[in-house]
Design a protein around this motif. Structure first.
Motif, PDB file in Angstrom:
ATOM      1  N   PRO A 146       3.581  25.488  15.137  1.00 32.73           N
ATOM      2  CA  PRO A 146       3.069  24.384  14.329  1.00 32.73           C
ATOM      3  C   PRO A 146       2.038  24.885  13.325  1.00 32.73           C
ATOM      4  CG  PRO A 146       3.092  23.800  16.670  1.00 32.73           C
ATOM      5  CD  PRO A 146       3.409  25.271  16.579  1.00 32.73           C
ATOM      6  N   GLY A 147       2.072  24.309  12.121  1.00 33.49           N
ATOM      7  CA  GLY A 147       1.135  24.722  11.096  1.00 33.49           C
ATOM      8  C   GLY A 147       1.668  25.810  10.193  1.00 33.49           C
ATOM      9  N   THR A 148       2.890  26.302  10.471  1.00 36.49           N
ATOM     10  CA  THR A 148       3.477  27.337   9.624  1.00 36.49           C
ATOM     11  C   THR A 148       4.650  26.780   8.820  1.00 36.49           C
ATOM     12  OG1 THR A 148       4.890  28.082  11.447  1.00 36.49           O
ATOM     13  CG2 THR A 148       2.784  29.210  11.149  1.00 36.49           C
ATOM     14  N   THR A 149       4.613  25.486   8.555  1.00 37.04           N
ATOM     15  CA  THR A 149       5.621  24.866   7.704  1.00 37.04           C
ATOM     16  C   THR A 149       4.924  24.247   6.501  1.00 37.04           C
ATOM     17  OG1 THR A 149       5.477  22.820   9.003  1.00 37.04           O
ATOM     18  CG2 THR A 149       7.207  24.366   9.588  1.00 37.04           C
ATOM     19  N   ALA A 150       5.633  24.215   5.378  1.00 37.80           N
ATOM     20  CA  ALA A 150       5.067  23.630   4.168  1.00 37.80           C
ATOM     21  C   ALA A 150       5.086  22.110   4.281  1.00 37.80           C
ATOM     22  CB  ALA A 150       5.860  24.085   2.947  1.00 37.80           C
TER      23      ALA A 150
END
Length: 251
Positions: free
Chosen positions: A120-124
């Motif tokens: 989580p947090g590594t998507t645009a």
């Protein structure tokens, strides 16, 4: 309309190897013109494919496309080895996932640039084009090239990379020599997972590019990154024995 963009080395020089480039989400073959020219200048045969759409194209189809692209570069004695696959973003995930296939399908080495994270947090997140460019790169030339290319698909970084592809990419323990490239300012990267992946593979090198963003092959540091790739290619040609050993350094 051709399926590929081709870059050839200087006339009269022996080809040192074959490099197939697989672009990432939203990118076109033109995105890698500068990169292709740099590697070709060092006498590598470079071919850039169309980016895969991982929601509609399975890995078997991509593997067939790569095989066809390689064979079409063949000279009288066959494909010039080493054969190296370079993947960026989702292209890197697809190339990495392919490493778990049968040994006969293996390239001699791979370069995985800007491999997307799974955590989580590594998507645009959806935003303006300028915000997407900020995620991708701070290089004015590359920002301009992306903006002026009518075939670049804006907002594409919000397209999810299939979990099965990411799982295969990160969980593979293939022995294929691998260069992992990531920018330390890449918000889409899982830096801890990349470090673990590099340590878990027998022939992997993780190179972190200071100040670089997601499009690590095309950011401000593109000259140094291309040099790192060429050094890796030369080491692959030399059976992974470094051609230069630094005995002392002033920095």
């Amino acid at each position: 309309m051709t399926q590929y963009s081709d870059y050839f080395g200087p006339e009269g020089l022996r080809v040192r190897g074959t490099v197939l480039v697989v672009p990432g989400r939203g990118e076109t073959r033109s995105t890698y013109a500068r990169f292709g020219k740099r590697l070709a200048a060092d006498a590598y045969r470079v071919r850039v494919l169309d980016a895969p759409d991982l929601t509609t194209e399975d890995l078997t189809t991509l593997a067939a496309r790569l095989s066809e692209a390689a064979e079409d570069t063949a000279v009288e004695d066959g494909v010039v080895r080493p054969l190296v696959l370079v993947g960026a973003d989702a292209g890197a995930a697809a190339v990495a996932a392919l490493l778990g296939r049968e040994p006969g399908d293996q390239p001699d080495a791979v370069v995985l640039a800007g491999l997307p994270g799974r955590a989580p947090g590594t998507t645009a997140t959806a935003g303006t084009w300028d915000e997407e460019l900020d995620v991708r790169t701070s290089c004015p030339a590359h920002r301009g090239a992306l903006t002026q290319d009518p075939e670049v698909r804006r907002g594409s970084l919000d397209d999810a990379v299939p979990e099965a592809v990411l799982a295969a990419a990160y969980d593979s323990e293939a022995a294929v020599p691998t260069l992992l490239l990531v920018g330390d300012a890449d918000p889409l990267a899982d830096h801890e997972a990349l470090a673990h992946t590099a340590k878990s593979r027998p022939s992997a090198r993780l190179s972190v590019v200071h100040g670089a963003h997601h499009d690590v092959l095309n950011d401000l540091q593109h000259r140094s990154v291309a040099a790192e790739v060429v050094t890796f290619l030369e080491n692959v040609r030399n059976e992974l024995r470094p051609l230069i050993t630094v005995r002392s350094s002033a920095w």
